[in-house]
Write a protein that holds these residues in place. Structure first.
Motif, PDB file in Angstrom:
ATOM      1  N   ILE A  22       0.798  -1.223   0.000  1.00 33.67           N
ATOM      2  CA  ILE A  22       0.000   0.000   0.000  1.00 33.67           C
ATOM      3  C   ILE A  22       0.831   1.275   0.000  1.00 33.67           C
ATOM      4  CG2 ILE A  22      -1.996  -1.095   1.079  1.00 33.67           C
ATOM      5  CD1 ILE A  22      -1.099   0.269   3.727  1.00 33.67           C
ATOM      6  N   HIS A  23       2.173   1.185  -0.008  1.00 30.52           N
ATOM      7  CA  HIS A  23       2.971   2.412  -0.017  1.00 30.52           C
ATOM      8  C   HIS A  23       2.772   3.154  -1.344  1.00 30.52           C
ATOM      9  CE1 HIS A  23       5.614  -0.668  -1.781  1.00 30.52           C
ATOM     10  NE2 HIS A  23       6.102   0.320  -2.515  1.00 30.52           N
ATOM     11  N   ALA A  24       2.905   4.458  -1.275  1.00 29.25           N
ATOM     12  CA  ALA A  24       2.708   5.304  -2.458  1.00 29.25           C
ATOM     13  C   ALA A  24       3.741   4.979  -3.524  1.00 29.25           C
ATOM     14  CB  ALA A  24       2.809   6.770  -2.059  1.00 29.25           C
ATOM     15  N   GLU A  55      -1.349   4.571   0.116  1.00 26.24           N
ATOM     16  CA  GLU A  55      -1.029   5.697   0.998  1.00 26.24           C
ATOM     17  C   GLU A  55      -0.437   6.874   0.226  1.00 26.24           C
ATOM     18  OE1 GLU A  55       1.647   3.728   3.681  1.00 26.24           O
ATOM     19  OE2 GLU A  55       0.007   3.077   4.977  1.00 26.24           O
ATOM     20  N   GLN A  56      -1.188   7.424  -0.716  1.00 27.51           N
ATOM     21  CA  GLN A  56      -0.722   8.603  -1.450  1.00 27.51           C
ATOM     22  C   GLN A  56      -1.291   9.857  -0.790  1.00 27.51           C
ATOM     23  OE1 GLN A  56      -2.940  10.591  -3.265  1.00 27.51           O
ATOM     24  NE2 GLN A  56      -4.608   9.239  -2.774  1.00 27.51           N
ATOM     25  N   PRO A  61      -8.663   8.976   0.912  1.00 24.65           N
ATOM     26  CA  PRO A  61      -8.977   7.562   0.694  1.00 24.65           C
ATOM     27  C   PRO A  61     -10.487   7.397   0.558  1.00 24.65           C
ATOM     28  CG  PRO A  61      -8.214   7.961   2.951  1.00 24.65           C
ATOM     29  CD  PRO A  61      -8.104   9.257   2.208  1.00 24.65           C
TER      30      PRO A  61
END
Length: 158
Positions: A22-24, A55-56, A61
């Motif tokens: 989920i990291h950008a 997660e941007q 979200p």
């Protein structure tokens, strides 16, 4: 949308190694804006889909999880709205006829979907937000202000 994708903004695009990451990741540059990975929908056979919210730092979200997935909505984070309001004016205004209308300088947001098959055979749909500007100067100002978020890094201060 038919605009060709170009190299990512600010850095070479990294791709997630796992479907549940989920990291950008860096945004992709479009002719008049950017494509930002927001959400990954994971196929789970006959059951409801699973989701990985990325997660941007530009759009909020999805607002809530519902019984059969996520309610899809798309809105900028408050710091992005504040920047756009200062630089482009309010998102809505009154037209010459006195009726409310959208400020044409504000970027247009739309969903873009892309299917992906992972090396382990997992099937997913990547949901991206396309952020498109009507004026090149507004696009450039946004890119300068939010360069870290567009590069896949921490959110910028507005």
């Amino acid at each position: 949308m038919s605009a060709p994708l170009q190299p990512s903004v600010g850095a070479v695009a990294s791709v997630h190694d796992e479907a549940v990451a989920i990291h950008a990741v860096p945004a992709l540059a479009l002719e008049h804006g950017f494509r930002v990975l927001v959400l990954r929908e994971l196929a789970t056979g006959d059951g409801p889909a699973g989701f990985a919210v990325i997660e941007q730092g530009l759009v909020r979200p999805p607002p809530r999880t519902i019984r059969h997935g996520i309610a899809f909505a798309l809105a900028f984070r408050p710091e992005v709205v504040a920047f756009l309001s200062v630089h482009l004016g309010r998102p809505g205004e009154r037209g010459p006829d006195g009726l409310p209308r959208r400020n044409p300088r504000w970027p247009v947001l739309s969903w873009h979907r892309a299917e992906r098959i992972w090396p382990d055979g997992t099937h997913s749909i990547e949901w991206n937000a396309d952020i498109l500007f009507a004026q090149a100067d507004d696009h450039a100002a946004f890119a300068r202000q939010f360069r870290a978020a567009l590069a896949g890094g921490a959110r910028d201060a507005a």
